[in-house]
Write a protein that holds these residues in place. Structure first.
Motif, short mmCIF file in Angstrom:
data_model
loop_
_atom_site.label_atom_id
_atom_site.label_comp_id
_atom_site.label_asym_id
_atom_site.label_seq_id
_atom_site.Cartn_x
_atom_site.Cartn_y
_atom_site.Cartn_z
N THR A 125 59.70 99.94 107.57
CA THR A 125 59.91 99.53 106.04
C THR A 125 59.82 98.04 106.17
N MET A 140 67.98 105.88 98.12
CA MET A 140 68.24 105.12 99.28
C MET A 140 69.54 105.99 100.07
N ALA A 200 61.08 104.89 94.02
CA ALA A 200 60.61 103.38 93.74
C ALA A 200 59.59 103.35 92.85
N VAL A 246 61.82 99.10 99.48
CA VAL A 246 61.62 99.54 98.03
C VAL A 246 61.59 98.46 97.08
N GLU A 280 66.10 95.89 97.27
CA GLU A 280 66.63 96.93 98.46
C GLU A 280 68.05 96.66 98.81
N ASP A 314 65.46 101.66 104.46
CA ASP A 314 64.31 101.59 103.88
C ASP A 314 64.53 99.97 103.27
#
Length: 412
Positions: free
Chosen positions: A149, A81, A316, A94, A339, A91
């Motif tokens: 995302t 990340m 991930a 994840v 995330e 993102d």
């Protein structure tokens, strides 16, 4: 007009004259690195605070080991990340990717009857494909990463429900898969009541750290860059050595060296080298710092952005394997809110909201701060809702501190 000194009067200042810093220089060094230094101070302060509030329970060998096992997947996600954030992206998918890749692995091993390594390979391949999917829409089509995302968060959560049939799938048929997240290396060198192998591994790590710092110091001296005085340099090495060996002792007197900690250490070292010393890493920083300037200087922005998301998909998937191994199965709700924990770790660890700033070790430290807070509050019996409130405030203060530093630097 150029003034030339008389022949024979020119003096060359040897590089070693800029070796140490005095009081004012040390203050400048600390001020310039306040954000980086601050997270380490915050981590130490939190560890000490919860040690007092829990009556020492947070520093028990068993609890230290549990922190490593319970939060390793968040630290793995934080590594990927922070690279995404350095490049100026985000993102949000994840957590869903963790669930989906874990489900793919579980279906492969439990339903398909394949060996444990086949499940790992299937999960990694799935993560790479997902990363390529996200990277295509961001890099080639030009859709903002936030939107891509966000769609991925919904898409891959839905696919997780589909392949699991909306029910949990467990357990794995043998103990090999579970060793990924819950296994230990111990007894290899024996030890009277503690694991000598763990202590030896950490002692080697301390030596490696000291050698690395010494080489960095020599390099800075050769370029006439400011460095701290030699006594302070030795003090820093000693403090790090004491902290690492104390951590090693706690692990050695519990169950030994966790396998997942070895995996995490390898990832941290590898990605630190990639981001600090490779062309790819410098280009990531360039894109996040100034996209137009990076493009004009010849950086292949589309390609770099694509591989950033492929890498995030890979990490991930690794986190998905670790989490499913830890859970001994796959659940539809796995990875929920992961995330946000990874994003918080990156920002608390020094990543800038606007991109271009951040380090892998900083993100890992930020993740450890979140882990220590969560674990400490759990030991104290703090309500889950209040834990979320405290985490949110910590993240807000970290970002506010980043903005404050930028404004202060801009006003100079």
């Amino acid at each position: 007009m150029t003034v030339t000194a008389p022949r024979g009067s020119q003096k060359t200042v040897p590089p070693a004259t800029a070796v140490t810093a005095g009081t004012s220089e040390l203050r400048e060094l600390f001020t310039r690195n306040l954000r980086t230094s601050g997270i380490y101070v915050a981590l130490i302060a939190l560890v000490a605070l919860f040690a007092v509030l829990t009556g020492g329970a947070s520093l028990s060998p068993g609890n230290i080991t549990n922190i490593v096992l319970q939060y390793s997947y968040i630290l793995i996600l934080a590594i990927g990340m922070v690279i995404v954030i350095i490049a100026g992206h985000i993102d949000l998918s994840v957590g869903s990717v963790v669930a989906f890749t874990g489900a793919v692995s579980a279906v492969t091993v439990i339903k398909g009857g394949m060996p444990w390594w086949a499940g790992v390979a299937a999960a990694i391949a799935t993560g790479l494909l997902i990363g390529a999917w996200n990277g295509f829409w961001v890099a080639r089509v030009g859709i903002p990463a936030f939107i891509v995302t966000l769609a991925g968060m919904l898409l891959f959560r839905g696919l997780t429900l589909v392949i699991l049939g909306n029910v949990s799938l467990s357990p794995f048929p043998d103990g090999a898969y579970g060793q990924i997240a819950s296994g230990f290396l111990n007894g290899l060198l024996g030890g009277p009541g503690y694991d000598v192998f763990t202590l030896v591994v950490f002692a080697i790590a301390v030596i490696g750290y000291a050698v690395s710092q010494w080489r960095t110091r020599k390099a800075r001296i050769s370029y006439n860059q400011m460095v701290s005085s030699f006594p302070l340099f030795i003090l820093k090495i000693a403090l790090v050595a004491v902290a690492l060996m104390a951590f090693a002792w706690q692990l050695a007197t519990a169950r030994g060296l966790p396998i997942v900690l070895i995996l995490l250490a390898v990832l941290i070292m590898a990605y630190s080298v990639v981001m600090q010393r490779s062309v790819f890493g410098r280009q990531v920083y360039a894109i996040g710092g100034n996209l137009s300037a990076a493009a004009l200087s010849g950086v292949k922005v589309q390609a770099i952005n694509f591989w950033i998301f492929v890498n995030m998909g890979f990490l991930a998937a690794v986190a998905g394997v670790v989490f499913s191994s830890r859970s001994n199965g796959a659940q539809p709700g796995a990875g929920n809110m992961f995330e946000l924990d990874a994003i918080a770790a990156a920002f608390i660890g020094g990543a800038a909201v606007s991109g271009g700033v951040g380090k892998v070790i900083g993100a890992v430290t930020g993740g450890l701060i979140m882990a220590v807070m969560s674990n400490g509050m759990q030991l104290m019996g703090v309500d889950q809702s209040m834990q979320s409130v405290i985490k949110g405030l910590v993240l807000l203060l970290a970002v506010a501190f980043d903005i404050y530093n930028k404004r202060r630097a801009g006003s100079r």
